[in-house]
Design an enzyme around this catalytic site. Structure first.
Site, PDB file in Angstrom:
ATOM      1  N   GLN A  51       5.702 -15.918  13.043  1.00 26.34           N
ATOM      2  CA  GLN A  51       4.490 -16.727  12.822  1.00 26.34           C
ATOM      3  C   GLN A  51       3.366 -16.364  13.789  1.00 26.34           C
ATOM      4  OE1 GLN A  51       6.889 -20.597  12.749  1.00 26.34           O
ATOM      5  NE2 GLN A  51       5.202 -21.038  11.346  1.00 26.34           N
ATOM      6  N   HIS A 141      12.571 -18.348   8.855  1.00 27.44           N
ATOM      7  CA  HIS A 141      11.403 -17.514   9.182  1.00 27.44           C
ATOM      8  C   HIS A 141      11.834 -16.124   9.650  1.00 27.44           C
ATOM      9  CE1 HIS A 141       7.766 -19.859   8.750  1.00 27.44           C
ATOM     10  NE2 HIS A 141       8.262 -20.895   9.423  1.00 27.44           N
TER      11      HIS A 141
HETATM   12 ZN    ZN Z   1       7.567 -22.804   9.403  1.00 26.07          ZN
END
Ligand code: ZN
Length: 173
Positions: A51, A141
């Site tokens: 991220q 993720h």
């Molecule tokens: Zn997330």
């Protein structure tokens, strides 16, 4: 410590399987510190390295909800699930890479995870409820999977279109 820029879906880096971390170096320590800072600042309860554009297997989380409870920052390097409960749980999930979008996702209510800590040692712990949901969401993720991948195609496409629009608008600012 530096606040890192959080990538917004859709971004090809959020769809990649991340590489294992071979050694807990000072760089990994600094990355984890930055990620915790970025997560608390957002604010959020979890943040995975992809991220912030780093395709390595590490995530941070802190699901302490009570305002007056002490923070419990956790850093999980190369996390693996070693056990999941048969009992399932449905939580409303959101994601710092998909701002302001929430949906119900069903996952195992409890998981046990094993990971490498910043201390270079193996840890194993059982997570329940929000902690379990968060840990599974963050581990996803690292495998290029987002919570919207659990939704129907229509809902997923609707959210993705909103994100494309949001990115276009923020690029104009
Ligand atoms: Zn997330």
């Amino acid at each position: 410590m530096t606040l890192r820029n959080i990538l917004i879906h859709p971004d090809p880096r959020l769809k990649k399987v991340c590489a294992p971390i071979e050694a807990v170096t000072p760089e990994i320590g600094a990355l984890a510190e930055d990620m915790l800072q970025t997560m608390y600042d957002a604010p959020g309860v979890g943040l995975a390295a992809p991220q912030v554009g780093i395709l390595q297997r590490v995530f941070v989380m802190d699901c302490v909800k009570e305002e007056d409870a002490p923070a419990k920052p956790m850093v999980l390097i190369n996390p693996e699930i070693t056990w999941t409960s048969e009992e399932m749980n449905t939580h409303e999930e959101g994601c710092l890479s998909i701002p302001d979008q929430y949906a119900q996702v069903t996952r195992p209510k409890m998981v046990r995870m094993r990971w490498l800590g910043l201390d270079g040692k193996l840890h194993e712990e059982e997570f329940d409820d929000l902690w379990a949901t968060c840990a599974q969401h963050e581990l996803d993720h690292l495998n290029g999977k987002l919570f919207i991948d659990y939704l129907g195609a229509m809902k997923r496409q609707m959210i993705t279109r909103k994100m494309v629009k949001l990115k276009r608008e923020s690029a104009r600012d």
